[in-house]
Motif scaffolding. Structure first.
Motif, PDB file in Angstrom:
ATOM      1  N   GLN A 244       0.852  -1.197   0.000  1.00  0.00           N
ATOM      2  CA  GLN A 244       0.000   0.000   0.000  1.00  0.00           C
ATOM      3  C   GLN A 244       0.875   1.228   0.000  1.00  0.00           C
ATOM      4  O   GLN A 244       2.023   1.199   0.417  1.00  0.00           O
ATOM      5  CB  GLN A 244      -0.895  -0.010   1.253  1.00  0.00           C
ATOM      6  N   GLY A 245       0.311   2.337  -0.450  1.00  0.00           N
ATOM      7  CA  GLY A 245       0.954   3.622  -0.259  1.00  0.00           C
ATOM      8  C   GLY A 245       1.624   4.193  -1.484  1.00  0.00           C
ATOM      9  O   GLY A 245       1.663   3.594  -2.553  1.00  0.00           O
ATOM     10  N   LYS A 246       2.167   5.385  -1.302  1.00  0.00           N
ATOM     11  CA  LYS A 246       2.840   6.107  -2.371  1.00  0.00           C
ATOM     12  C   LYS A 246       4.116   5.373  -2.786  1.00  0.00           C
ATOM     13  O   LYS A 246       4.571   4.452  -2.124  1.00  0.00           O
ATOM     14  CB  LYS A 246       3.182   7.526  -1.894  1.00  0.00           C
ATOM     15  N   GLU A 247       4.677   5.835  -3.879  1.00  0.00           N
ATOM     16  CA  GLU A 247       5.932   5.261  -4.369  1.00  0.00           C
ATOM     17  C   GLU A 247       7.024   5.430  -3.322  1.00  0.00           C
ATOM     18  O   GLU A 247       7.120   6.462  -2.657  1.00  0.00           O
ATOM     19  CB  GLU A 247       6.333   5.982  -5.658  1.00  0.00           C
ATOM     20  N   ASN A 252      13.122   6.906   1.839  1.00  0.00           N
ATOM     21  CA  ASN A 252      12.259   5.894   2.456  1.00  0.00           C
ATOM     22  C   ASN A 252      12.984   4.566   2.542  1.00  0.00           C
ATOM     23  O   ASN A 252      12.969   3.887   3.586  1.00  0.00           O
ATOM     24  CB  ASN A 252      10.991   5.675   1.629  1.00  0.00           C
ATOM     25  N   GLU A 328       5.422   7.769   7.592  1.00  0.00           N
ATOM     26  CA  GLU A 328       5.776   7.648   6.176  1.00  0.00           C
ATOM     27  C   GLU A 328       5.652   6.211   5.674  1.00  0.00           C
ATOM     28  O   GLU A 328       5.147   5.964   4.579  1.00  0.00           O
ATOM     29  CB  GLU A 328       7.218   8.124   5.952  1.00  0.00           C
ATOM     30  N   LYS A 346      -5.285   5.192   6.088  1.00  0.00           N
ATOM     31  CA  LYS A 346      -4.112   6.006   5.766  1.00  0.00           C
ATOM     32  C   LYS A 346      -3.526   5.494   4.446  1.00  0.00           C
ATOM     33  O   LYS A 346      -2.453   4.884   4.411  1.00  0.00           O
ATOM     34  CB  LYS A 346      -3.077   5.900   6.883  1.00  0.00           C
ATOM     35  N   PRO A 347      -4.199   5.731   3.331  1.00  0.00           N
ATOM     36  CA  PRO A 347      -3.786   5.126   2.060  1.00  0.00           C
ATOM     37  C   PRO A 347      -2.426   5.586   1.553  1.00  0.00           C
ATOM     38  O   PRO A 347      -1.818   4.911   0.715  1.00  0.00           O
ATOM     39  CB  PRO A 347      -4.897   5.548   1.091  1.00  0.00           C
ATOM     40  N   GLN A 348      -1.927   6.723   2.055  1.00  0.00           N
ATOM     41  CA  GLN A 348      -0.627   7.211   1.596  1.00  0.00           C
ATOM     42  C   GLN A 348       0.546   6.543   2.320  1.00  0.00           C
ATOM     43  O   GLN A 348       1.687   6.623   1.867  1.00  0.00           O
ATOM     44  CB  GLN A 348      -0.536   8.732   1.804  1.00  0.00           C
ATOM     45  N   VAL A 349       0.258   5.894   3.453  1.00  0.00           N
ATOM     46  CA  VAL A 349       1.334   5.246   4.212  1.00  0.00           C
ATOM     47  C   VAL A 349       1.828   4.021   3.452  1.00  0.00           C
ATOM     48  O   VAL A 349       1.048   3.153   3.058  1.00  0.00           O
ATOM     49  CB  VAL A 349       0.847   4.819   5.617  1.00  0.00           C
ATOM     50  N   ARG A 350       3.107   3.951   3.243  1.00  0.00           N
ATOM     51  CA  ARG A 350       3.700   2.836   2.513  1.00  0.00           C
ATOM     52  C   ARG A 350       3.828   1.632   3.445  1.00  0.00           C
ATOM     53  O   ARG A 350       4.481   1.734   4.490  1.00  0.00           O
ATOM     54  CB  ARG A 350       5.068   3.234   1.979  1.00  0.00           C
TER      55      ARG A 350
END
Length: 513
Positions: A244-247, A252, A328, A346-350
């Motif tokens: 899940q999450g952003k690139e 990171n 993050e 929290k869809p942005q959490v990788r």
């Protein structure tokens, strides 16, 4: 129209039949060997066996089949009048496309208990020779080592009737990289067989397969990519799966690696929260959720926007705690379905699942320097508890000893000069990357504040002066762990005795630059 020949001889037969059928539909003739020829024939495709061209059978259990002038001349000939005349006089035809991939040497030697004979049997000779010949003559010949390229080549042949020069050059570069990586794997295997894993070879090979291009490096003006070493799978960052999450960014990935390496130091459930590769909070707990809450409370200000590492699967309870603040990324062996459902909030959490493999990674650590690179063994030394040397009049209590060993594992992952203050399996203060040791201690103690009373302190290297012990004692520290070895050790010991502190020497330093 001149007949065009494609030589197909592959170990990995992914997409082979579809590719070959496309060539036949375009009027190409197929030339093949052994198992590849059988697969094509079973698919109903017309195939000429290599031995029909060479006039020589496959011999030595298949070790020799394509190593013949009628094959290599057909690949290497320039399409000039002089070369074509020679081929005509000798009755040799041109080969315009070579699709070859090699015996699975790396996969074979990665298997537990593989024998030397098994390893030798998977060293390909004819394959690399054909690949290199075709790549050398890419002005006229298309070479393919990666099955994922089949569709690209077919598309150009259908659209233009040929593969353009840029693509042939790109495929040639890929082919030379393929054989270089293959030979590097063989060389590394034999170096280990002869000298063992501890030997630093005369030539050091490091080969990686690109996983992905990254948006940028540490800063937006720096290009970057992520590579995986051969054989690296479950239990490593390079073998992980983003759920899940952003690139994932360069930074990171650096922080995720730091978090993962730290929590894997512990057998009990452990959580580390990382900022800029340094831990701002580390804790042990009966459950992942308890460990996370303790780690968060160790430094809630720095934890904002942090990277979380956990050595246990993330469950629903831990997930419910993590969604309360901005994070993050999170790395763990895996995430339960219930945890993933909670973390959807929290869809942005990788979310990164590293798997439960051992994931030992490289035998060596490599760091670039101007004009070269440095190689060293990983800092994995672990000592038995009985190796600790109590150097003060007072011995640490059982609880102090547990915390000393906990903090010692944490301080190894803090940039030098490094100081960690801890109690009850939780970090209370971390001093990282300072130019002098007492400065690092002051930062850690200031962060711990009144919680330093009754806590312990760990130092990654010896105390050059007694000032750090003095600062620790005034803050209420009761026990210290450090390597020892300074010419002024007696001053530090005397200071510890003066304040009734227990101090133990490990005899091991953990500098981290």
């Amino acid at each position: 129209m001149t007949t065009r020949w494609a030589l197909l001889s592959v170990w990995d037969k992914t997409g082979l039949v579809e590719f070959a059928r496309g060539l036949v539909e375009l009027g190409w003739k197929l030339l093949s060997t052994g198992g590849t020829a059988r697969v094509l024939e079973e698919a109903g495709l017309p195939v000429t066996h290599v031995q029909e061209v060479t006039g020589f059978p496959e011999i030595l259990d298949g070790r020799v089949k394509t190593l013949h002038p009628r094959i290599h001349a057909g690949i290497l000939a320039r399409r000039t009048p002089e070369h074509l005349k020679q081929l005509e006089e000798l009755g040799i035809g041109t080969i315009d496309l070579v699709a070859v991939n090699l015996y699975p040497f790396r996969e074979t030697v990665a298997r537990p208990g593989v024998t030397t004979e098994e390893a030798i049997d998977t060293i390909d000779i004819g394959g690399p020779a054909m690949v290199r010949a075709a790549a050398k003559n890419h002005e006229y010949v298309t070479v393919i080592v990666n099955p994922s390229r089949y569709s690209q080549v077919l598309a150009q042949l259908r659209e233009r009737g040929e593969v353009d020069l840029f693509t042939r050059r790109m495929l040639a570069a890929e082919a030379f990289a393929h054989t270089a990586a293959y030979d590097a794997a063989i060389a590394l295997y034999w170096q280990r067989e002869i000298y063992g894993r501890e030997h630093l070879p005369s030539f050091f090979f490091l080969v990686g397969e690109k996983i992905q291009d990254l948006r940028y490096g540490e800063n937006p003006h720096q290009r970057a990519a992520f590579y995986r070493l051969p054989g690296m799978g479950s239990g490593t960052l390079a073998g992980s799966l983003k759920l899940q999450g952003k690139e994932l960014s360069y930074n990171n990935l650096m922080d995720l690696d730091a978090a993962w390496n730290l929590v894997r130091e512990f057998h009990d459930p452990a959580v580390a929260i990382i900022k800029h590769t340094n831990p701002c909070g580390v804790a042990l707990g009966e459950t992942p959720a308890i460990a996370y809450c303790k780690a968060l409370q160790a430094d809630p200000v720095s934890a904002f926007g942090g990277i979380v590492g956990c050595n246990r699967p993330v469950d629903k309870e831990m997930a419910q705690e993590m969604v309360k603040i901005f994070l993050e990324a999170v790395i763990a062996p895996f995430f339960t379905p219930e945890a993933l459902e909670v973390l959807k909030a929290k869809p942005q959490v990788r979310l990164v699942a590293a798997g439960e493999g051992q994931g030992e990674g490289l035998s060596w650590q490599v760091r670039p320097v101007s004009g070269g690179f440095l190689v060293q063994e990983p800092d994995v030394y672990d000592f038995a508890e009985q190796e600790l040397k109590v150097v003060t009049q007072r011995k640490p209590t059982e609880e102090e000893l547990k915390d000393l060993l906990f903090a010692w594992k944490v301080v190894k992952h803090v940039k030098s000069n490094a100081i960690v203050v801890a109690k009850d399996g939780v970090t209370l203060g971390v001093g990282a990357g300072q130019m002098n040791r007492v400065g690092a201690a002051r930062i850690a103690l200031e962060q711990a504040k009144e919680k330093a009373r009754g806590a312990i302190l760990a130092s990654d290297a010896f105390f050059p002066f007694a000032d750090t012990v003095e600062e620790a004692a005034k803050a209420g520290i009761t026990a210290i762990i450090q390597p020892g070895g300074s010419i002024r050790d007696e001053e530090s010991i005397a200071c510890a005795n003066k304040y009734g502190l227990a101090m133990v020497f490990t005899g091991v330093r953990h500098f981290r630059h």
